[in-house]
Design a protein around this motif. Structure first.
Motif, PDB file in Angstrom:
ATOM      1  N   ASP A 117      39.058  16.453 -57.078  1.00  0.00           N
ATOM      2  CA  ASP A 117      39.791  17.664 -57.471  1.00  0.00           C
ATOM      3  C   ASP A 117      40.912  17.192 -58.387  1.00  0.00           C
ATOM      4  O   ASP A 117      41.862  16.553 -57.939  1.00  0.00           O
ATOM      5  N   ALA A 120      43.213  20.707 -62.879  1.00  0.00           N
ATOM      6  CA  ALA A 120      43.610  21.955 -62.236  1.00  0.00           C
ATOM      7  C   ALA A 120      44.892  22.591 -62.781  1.00  0.00           C
ATOM      8  O   ALA A 120      45.825  22.842 -62.036  1.00  0.00           O
ATOM      9  N   ASN A 122      47.246  25.647 -64.436  1.00  0.00           N
ATOM     10  CA  ASN A 122      47.369  27.054 -64.094  1.00  0.00           C
ATOM     11  C   ASN A 122      47.216  27.891 -65.348  1.00  0.00           C
ATOM     12  O   ASN A 122      47.889  27.644 -66.356  1.00  0.00           O
ATOM     13  N   TYR A 322      48.688  29.737 -51.468  1.00  0.00           N
ATOM     14  CA  TYR A 322      48.080  28.491 -51.952  1.00  0.00           C
ATOM     15  C   TYR A 322      47.359  27.754 -50.817  1.00  0.00           C
ATOM     16  O   TYR A 322      46.240  27.278 -50.983  1.00  0.00           O
ATOM     17  N   ASP A 326      43.420  26.791 -50.365  1.00  0.00           N
ATOM     18  CA  ASP A 326      42.993  25.400 -50.260  1.00  0.00           C
ATOM     19  C   ASP A 326      42.136  25.174 -49.018  1.00  0.00           C
ATOM     20  O   ASP A 326      41.229  24.337 -49.039  1.00  0.00           O
ATOM     21  N   GLN A 350      53.535  17.697 -54.057  1.00  0.00           N
ATOM     22  CA  GLN A 350      52.674  18.473 -53.158  1.00  0.00           C
ATOM     23  C   GLN A 350      52.247  17.683 -51.910  1.00  0.00           C
ATOM     24  O   GLN A 350      51.307  18.070 -51.208  1.00  0.00           O
TER      25      GLN A 350
HETATM   26  N1  ARG Z   1      47.053  24.307 -59.868  1.00  0.00           N
HETATM   27  C1  ARG Z   1      47.835  23.373 -59.087  1.00  0.00           C
HETATM   28  C2  ARG Z   1      49.085  22.953 -59.854  1.00  0.00           C
HETATM   29  O1  ARG Z   1      49.081  22.930 -61.071  1.00  0.00           O
HETATM   30  C3  ARG Z   1      47.070  22.131 -58.712  1.00  0.00           C
HETATM   31  C4  ARG Z   1      45.865  22.352 -57.834  1.00  0.00           C
HETATM   32  C5  ARG Z   1      45.418  21.108 -57.183  1.00  0.00           C
HETATM   33  N2  ARG Z   1      44.271  21.273 -56.336  1.00  0.00           N
HETATM   34  C6  ARG Z   1      44.267  21.857 -55.151  1.00  0.00           C
HETATM   35  N3  ARG Z   1      43.133  21.957 -54.510  1.00  0.00           N
HETATM   36  N4  ARG Z   1      45.363  22.335 -54.624  1.00  0.00           N
HETATM   37  O2  ARG Z   1      50.067  22.621 -59.224  1.00  0.00           O
END
Ligand code: ARG
Length: 581
Positions: A117, A120, A122, A322, A326, A350
């Motif tokens: 993963d 990713a 946004n 979120y 997930d 994160q």
């Molecule tokens: N979209 C999220 C960001 O930019 C990252 C996602 C990462 N992947 C996940 N499965 N949470 O912070």
């Protein structure tokens, strides 16, 4: 079998003979070549258990171990056994590698499925230079895992749902510039998002309007859904271009929205299983009390001691979060793709989120090997977070463009013969390669300083240096009359420099699996630098084309093997090699 495995097998046999029982022997690469190539502390460990003299036991082992054709052994210090590999064993290894498309790399991942993963971004939020780390590291991990035999599924879990769409839809309806959208979709969406975001802070009416658009979207309003859909499509098209420039591919793009339908049922299941419970109108996962508070991601230490730190899976207003998405995503990957492992390449901030997700998944009975592959920030040369002059985060596209421009200038100076399309293509390969290598040669957890001159230097720990090394080897082969067939060449190793080069060839298959132990592509990057340096020393000390047979063919074969490992290794980092530069 790698040389290390060969040593371990033979050492185990000797231990069994000496001790009269089977004990596994571990051998590690020696820290310093002056003491040999490999080392074992088996005699010390076993002597301690048996209360005998370690040096005496080491001597008995050495007397028994059959190292014919492989190595010599000697005792060092309190009872270490040091092994020095024989040149003839390196030569045999080189011969073997010349006929092996996998270059001695074992298929440790065979039969296992891993979902990676990464990237990713946004939708409609600026994709900043921090996303580059996830994209580059994640892509390298995919390539390495595939080479090691894993079934790899690269999934781009884009942020295509969420509160930002209230602002984007409001902006789309009130201030979208359609011509700009056609020309630069992501740029225009980001512009609209930023403007509306600023306006909400000045004018409460705008904020209300955005909220209303979001509610309509979530309720399935046809117009808003259509706008949302179009935003996703133009963003994806824009992202595809960036990924193409970077040479990054995904097997799937299952963004957050893909899991929307599953969320209510998932929260219901967590409630029914007692994993989540209601709290002030919201639904949350609390600690189950089975862990020490220090280890428990649902506890946090505040001034007056340990207190709850729940993961919210449904807000009081009914909205999902979120974490909810997930959990649904993790379930999908296990159920639909039969993932044994999931690697999340996401920044350090994160960390808590993923600790909570993994702990909740375990309580939910979703088993697998889940890893947060975290990374630090990218800093400008002033050691502050990288910003443009206007204070924005530096965009990924600008960084890549600048890398290619700078590479073009360096190449034009170095090799004015290159021109036109070829020069442009080489500049792309070198510029993008430099950015990737600067990233991948760092420890991913340290904040790394983005320094143009350092990453593009032809003499330095850089991609251009490695690419240049590979070009130099190719130029040797261009000087030959016919094609060189390495498969028939005997390998003769005499000079230290050629022995050392062959030593590094043999190490490739031992090193690559270690990269995945703790997700450290920098191990591979540093190995490639060492290999290139060894090649240059070899090339200075050992004439290739001017020597007589059979040495000439042997050295050409070493050149060929070096080139294959360099090109393959760089390829595993997502970096290409030009034919000339
Ligand atoms: N979209 C999220 C960001 O930019 C990252 C996602 C990462 N992947 C996940 N499965 N949470 O912070």
């Amino acid at each position: 079998m790698t040389l290390l495995q060969d040593l371990e097998t033979r050492l185990s046999a000797a231990l069994a003979a000496v001790l009269g029982e089977a004990v596994p022997a571990t051998v590690t690469p020696a820290a310093d070549l002056r003491f040999g190539d490999y080392q074992s502390n088996a005699a010390m460990v076993l002597a301690k258990q048996r209360k005998t003299n370690p040096r005496g036991l080491a001597q008995e082992i050495i007397d028994r171990v059959d190292l014919t054709g492989l190595a010599t052994a000697e005792i060092a210090g309190p009872g270490f056994i040091n092994f020095r590999i024989l040149p003839e064993a390196f030569a045999a290894k080189a011969r073997e590698l010349l006929g092996d498309p996998n270059l001695g790399v074992p298929a440790i991942g065979a039969g296992r499925t891993v979902v990676v993963d990464f990237s990713a971004p946004n939708v409609a939020k600026p994709m900043h230079v921090g996303h580059i780390r996830s994209t580059i590291i994640g892509d390298a991990l995919c390539r390495i895992a595939r080479f090691l035999g894993y079934r790899v599924i690269a999934d781009n879990h884009i942020g295509d749902w969420g509160t930002q769409f209230g602002m984007i839809i409001h902006g789309w309806k009130t201030r979208l510039d359609h011509a700009a959208l056609d020309a630069d979709p992501i740029g225009e969406l980001v512009r609209v998002y930023r403007q509306v975001n600023a306006a909400t802070k000045e004018d409460p009416a705008v904020l209300e309007a955005c909220k209303a658009e979001l509610v309509k979207l979530q309720a399935g309003d046809a117009e808003n859904l259509a706008i949302w859909q179009e935003c996703i499509e133009v963003s994806k098209a824009g992202l595809e271009k960036i990924y193409q420039t970077l040479g990054v591919k995904f097997d799937h793009w299952l963004g957050e929205s893909h899991y929307n339908d599953r969320l209510p049922g998932l929260v219901g299941e967590l409630l029914a299983k007692g994993i989540a419970r209601g709290s002030q109108g919201a639904i949350c996962i609390f600690s189950d009390g089975t862990k020490q508070p220090e280890e428990d991601p649902f506890m946090v230490h505040k001034e007056d001691g340990w207190t709850d730190n729940p993961a919210i899976v449904r807000k009081a207003d009914g909205g999902f979060l979120y974490a909810t998405t997930d959990l649904a995503t993790l379930e999908y990957r296990i159920d639909q793709w039969h993932a044994d492992q999931i690697w999340y390449v996401v920044g350090v901030p994160q960390t808590l989120h993923f600790r909570q997700i993994f702990a909740a998944a375990a309580r939910w009975g979703k088993t697998g090997d889940f890893r947060h592959v975290a990374f630090g920030s990218i800093l400008g040369e002033d050691r502050k977070l990288m910003k443009t002059r206007s204070g924005d985060n530096v965009g990924l596209v600008e960084v890549l463009d600048e890398a290619v421009d700078r590479a073009a200038r360096i190449i034009a100076e170095k090799n004015p013969d290159l021109a036109g399309d070829e020069a442009a293509e080489v500049a792309r390969i070198v510029g993008i390669g430099a950015v990737k290598f600067a990233e991948l040669s760092q420890n991913r957890l340290t904040d790394y300083v983005f320094a143009w001159d350092r990453m593009l230097a032809l003499q330095g720990d850089t991609a251009p240096y490695l690419q240049y090394s590979s070009v130099r080897i190719r130029s040797i082969f261009r000087k030959l009359d016919g094609a060189f067939d390495a498969s028939g060449a005997a390998i003769v190793l005499e000079k230290d420099e050629e022995i050392h080069l062959a030593r590094l060839h043999a190490r490739f298959g031992e090193l690559l699996p270690l990269v995945l132990d703790d997700f450290r592509p920098n191990l591979l990057a540093n190995y490639l630098l060492e290999l290139a340096r060894a090649f240059h020393s070899f090339f200075e000390a050992c004439p290739v084309l001017k020597s007589d047979e059979p040495v000439r063919a042997s050295r050409l074969a070493l050149c060929e093997l070096t080139s294959r490992i360099l090109v393959t290794g760089l390829g595993l980092l997502g970096i290409r090699c030009p034919e000339r530069m």
